[in-house]
Design an enzyme around this catalytic site. Structure first.
Site, PDB file in Angstrom:
ATOM      1  N   THR A  38      26.447  17.424  27.954  1.00 13.49           N
ATOM      2  CA  THR A  38      26.242  17.486  29.410  1.00 13.49           C
ATOM      3  C   THR A  38      26.523  16.134  30.074  1.00 13.49           C
ATOM      4  O   THR A  38      26.695  16.071  31.289  1.00 13.49           O
ATOM      5  CB  THR A  38      24.802  17.926  29.788  1.00 13.49           C
ATOM      6  OG1 THR A  38      23.870  17.019  29.187  1.00 13.49           O
ATOM      7  CG2 THR A  38      24.522  19.341  29.323  1.00 13.49           C
ATOM      8  N   ASN A 101      14.997  12.422  14.313  1.00 14.65           N
ATOM      9  CA  ASN A 101      16.015  11.474  13.810  1.00 14.65           C
ATOM     10  C   ASN A 101      15.912  10.119  14.495  1.00 14.65           C
ATOM     11  O   ASN A 101      16.057   9.071  13.854  1.00 14.65           O
ATOM     12  CB  ASN A 101      17.425  12.048  14.012  1.00 14.65           C
ATOM     13  CG  ASN A 101      17.719  13.171  13.030  1.00 14.65           C
ATOM     14  OD1 ASN A 101      17.146  13.213  11.933  1.00 14.65           O
ATOM     15  ND2 ASN A 101      18.600  14.082  13.411  1.00 14.65           N
ATOM     16  N   TYR A 147      13.287  24.265  27.176  1.00 13.20           N
ATOM     17  CA  TYR A 147      13.187  22.855  27.597  1.00 13.20           C
ATOM     18  C   TYR A 147      11.735  22.376  27.493  1.00 13.20           C
ATOM     19  O   TYR A 147      11.447  21.358  26.863  1.00 13.20           O
ATOM     20  CB  TYR A 147      13.694  22.725  29.028  1.00 13.20           C
ATOM     21  CG  TYR A 147      13.742  21.304  29.555  1.00 13.20           C
ATOM     22  CD1 TYR A 147      14.647  20.381  29.047  1.00 13.20           C
ATOM     23  CD2 TYR A 147      12.896  20.895  30.596  1.00 13.20           C
ATOM     24  CE1 TYR A 147      14.709  19.085  29.546  1.00 13.20           C
ATOM     25  CE2 TYR A 147      12.960  19.606  31.107  1.00 13.20           C
ATOM     26  CZ  TYR A 147      13.872  18.700  30.584  1.00 13.20           C
ATOM     27  OH  TYR A 147      13.930  17.422  31.083  1.00 13.20           O
ATOM     28  N   LYS A 151      10.254  19.593  24.847  1.00 12.41           N
ATOM     29  CA  LYS A 151       9.717  18.313  25.319  1.00 12.41           C
ATOM     30  C   LYS A 151       8.258  18.144  24.881  1.00 12.41           C
ATOM     31  O   LYS A 151       7.817  17.030  24.579  1.00 12.41           O
ATOM     32  CB  LYS A 151       9.834  18.224  26.847  1.00 12.41           C
ATOM     33  CG  LYS A 151      11.267  18.046  27.347  1.00 12.41           C
ATOM     34  CD  LYS A 151      11.788  16.640  27.064  1.00 12.41           C
ATOM     35  CE  LYS A 151      13.165  16.383  27.661  1.00 12.41           C
ATOM     36  NZ  LYS A 151      13.689  15.039  27.338  1.00 12.41           N
ATOM     37  N   THR A 177      14.238  13.327  39.851  1.00 15.17           N
ATOM     38  CA  THR A 177      14.905  12.068  40.174  1.00 15.17           C
ATOM     39  C   THR A 177      16.324  12.374  40.652  1.00 15.17           C
ATOM     40  O   THR A 177      16.926  13.347  40.218  1.00 15.17           O
ATOM     41  CB  THR A 177      14.941  11.162  38.922  1.00 15.17           C
ATOM     42  OG1 THR A 177      13.595  11.001  38.461  1.00 15.17           O
ATOM     43  CG2 THR A 177      15.519   9.794  39.225  1.00 15.17           C
ATOM     44  N   ARG A 188      21.065  21.451  40.241  1.00 12.17           N
ATOM     45  CA  ARG A 188      19.809  20.912  40.773  1.00 12.17           C
ATOM     46  C   ARG A 188      19.838  20.929  42.287  1.00 12.17           C
ATOM     47  O   ARG A 188      20.891  20.930  42.923  1.00 12.17           O
ATOM     48  CB  ARG A 188      19.622  19.469  40.298  1.00 12.17           C
ATOM     49  CG  ARG A 188      19.166  19.359  38.874  1.00 12.17           C
ATOM     50  CD  ARG A 188      18.591  17.972  38.714  1.00 12.17           C
ATOM     51  NE  ARG A 188      18.156  17.722  37.359  1.00 12.17           N
ATOM     52  CZ  ARG A 188      18.890  17.081  36.467  1.00 12.17           C
ATOM     53  NH1 ARG A 188      20.088  16.661  36.785  1.00 12.17           N
ATOM     54  NH2 ARG A 188      18.410  16.863  35.265  1.00 12.17           N
TER      55      ARG A 188
HETATM   56  N1  UDP Z   1      16.564  25.050  44.361  1.00 13.86           N
HETATM   57  C1  UDP Z   1      17.018  25.598  45.557  1.00 13.86           C
HETATM   58  N2  UDP Z   1      18.379  25.643  45.773  1.00 13.86           N
HETATM   59  C2  UDP Z   1      19.278  25.157  44.874  1.00 13.86           C
HETATM   60  C3  UDP Z   1      18.797  24.577  43.667  1.00 13.86           C
HETATM   61  C4  UDP Z   1      17.431  24.541  43.454  1.00 13.86           C
HETATM   62  O1  UDP Z   1      16.239  26.066  46.402  1.00 13.86           O
HETATM   63  O2  UDP Z   1      20.496  25.228  45.168  1.00 13.86           O
HETATM   64  C5  UDP Z   1      15.092  24.965  44.135  1.00 13.86           C
HETATM   65  C6  UDP Z   1      14.626  25.464  42.779  1.00 13.86           C
HETATM   66  O3  UDP Z   1      14.390  26.856  42.792  1.00 13.86           O
HETATM   67  C7  UDP Z   1      13.355  24.647  42.607  1.00 13.86           C
HETATM   68  C8  UDP Z   1      13.656  23.321  43.311  1.00 13.86           C
HETATM   69  O4  UDP Z   1      14.730  23.603  44.187  1.00 13.86           O
HETATM   70  O5  UDP Z   1      12.264  25.267  43.240  1.00 13.86           O
HETATM   71  C9  UDP Z   1      14.036  22.209  42.368  1.00 13.86           C
HETATM   72  O6  UDP Z   1      14.999  22.709  41.495  1.00 13.86           O
HETATM   73  P1  UDP Z   1      15.807  21.801  40.473  1.00 13.86           P
HETATM   74  O7  UDP Z   1      16.786  22.697  39.781  1.00 13.86           O
HETATM   75  O8  UDP Z   1      16.376  20.618  41.170  1.00 13.86           O
HETATM   76  O9  UDP Z   1      14.750  21.247  39.400  1.00 13.86           O
HETATM   77  P2  UDP Z   1      13.304  21.699  38.864  1.00 13.86           P
HETATM   78  O10 UDP Z   1      12.364  20.816  39.599  1.00 13.86           O
HETATM   79  O11 UDP Z   1      13.056  23.155  39.170  1.00 13.86           O
HETATM   80  O12 UDP Z   1      13.368  21.425  37.405  1.00 13.86           O
END
Ligand code: UDP
Length: 319
Positions: A38, A101, A147, A151, A177, A188
């Site tokens: 990734t 590892n 995930y 973790k 972040t 994200r």
């Molecule tokens: N989210 C959203 N629209 C997007 C991508 C994410 O509304 O295009 C929402 C997602 O459902 C979550 C929050 O934004 O509630 C943060 O999502 P992200 O994937 O950034 O990370 P997470 O904190 O969920 O691991």
């Protein structure tokens, strides 16, 4: 930390590459390891002539050794919900075999060790804000479990190497972040909404947008992590920005920063999407004298040029 030889796994990732930069700026030598599943070599391109930096393409799930090191930062893992859903088994493996590892390397070379853990250890939290003493509310078999449980297994493994083998370990629980080098297509919220706004597309909000997140700018996060690595703390420490935003409010900030009057489209909320998330950072403040400085608006402005570049590239590729 300075004049040390340091191993960073996940070096080609968003956080790993920023960490390499900071460690090099402090005068260290850095061996960056990544299998590029990734991560992207573009994130390290600016280091191609840096004699104190060495890149090794390697999957940390296989035993490996890069020679004597003074410190190991273990940052290798798919990290966005879209990536770890796509790479579920790989995520479980890197958070188990990979962690073992890298801990073996720290033990063998008598090196310090810091593991990148996550606010996902708290799952969909019943306690708000989340402090390190909260054990979490994680669905062990849901779509995010590959995930979250990897973790959590890593945290247990790190604590075991500290307790049984006296390795000088540290655990950081990282909250959301953002900043330059966040992958544009990793799904994200900040990368999606910034790129949608800049491309003139509607902003996708999952659910009704009332769920919250607390967003930390990358330079603040790296500062906190380096302070933790230098500390004597072995138990988990939250590093993140406690400024909490609903996803709708976050979308509004993004529209302001990009100067776009975009539409919003609502999409279904993914399963087990946490309803709220906010770090309690009292421990980091007291222990490390650290707290974030960059407000969301300012951090988004600092990231604008990067996202504009990504969107321009995407438009060229699609034309
Ligand atoms: N989210 C959203 N629209 C997007 C991508 C994410 O509304 O295009 C929402 C997602 O459902 C979550 C929050 O934004 O509630 C943060 O999502 P992200 O994937 O950034 O990370 P997470 O904190 O969920 O691991």
């Amino acid at each position: 930390m300075n004049s040390s030889r340091i191993l960073v796994t996940g070096a080609a990732g968003f956080l790993g590459s920023h960490l390499c930069d900071s460690l090099l700026n402090e005068g260290n030598r850095v061996v960056g390891v990544d299998n590029l599943s990734t991560g992207s070599e573009t994130n390290l391109a600016h280091l191609s002539r840096e004699s104190r930096f060495e890149f090794v393409q390697q999957d940390i799930c296989q035993p490996f050794d890069v020679g004597a090191v003074d410190f190991v930062f273990n940052f290798a893992s798919p990290a966005s919900p879209v990536d770890y859903a796509r790479l579920g088994i790989e995520t479980l493996l890197v958070g188990s075999a990979g962690t073992l590892n890298t801990l073996e390397i720290a033990r063998r070379h008598n090196a310090g060790y810091l593991h990148a853990s996550t606010s996902e250890c708290y799952g969909d939290p019943e306690v708000h804000p989340q402090s390190e003493t909260y054990w979490g509310n994680v669905n062990p078999i849901g779509p995010r479990s590959v995930y979250d449980e990897a973790k959590r297994f890593s945290e247990a493994t790190v604590m075991a190497f500290h307790r049984y083998h006296s390795v000088n370990t540290h655990l950081v629980r990282i909250f959301n972040t953002y900043g330059p080098r966040l992958q544009i297509n990793d799904g994200r919220v900040i990368s999606n909404l910034m790129s949608q706004a800049l491309a003139g597309e509607p902003l996708t909000i999952y659910g009704d947008g009332s769920q919250t997140r607390s967003f930390c700018y990358v330079s603040d996060l790296i500062e906190g992590i380096l302070a933790l690595a230098d500390s004597d703390e072995h138990l988990p420490v939250n590093i993140g920005n406690p400024d909490e935003w609903t996803i709708l409010e976050c979308a509004e900030e993004i529209l302001k920063v990009t100067g776009v009057s975009g539409n919003i489209v609502f999409k279904p909320l993914p399963q087990d999407d946490p309803t709220r998330r906010r770090p309690d950072i009292r421990k980091a403040k007291a222990l490390l004298g650290w707290q974030p400085k960059v407000k969301l608006r300012q951090g988004l402005e600092l990231s604008l040029e990067y996202f504009e570049g990504c969107v321009d590239k995407r438009l060229v590729l699609n034309s």
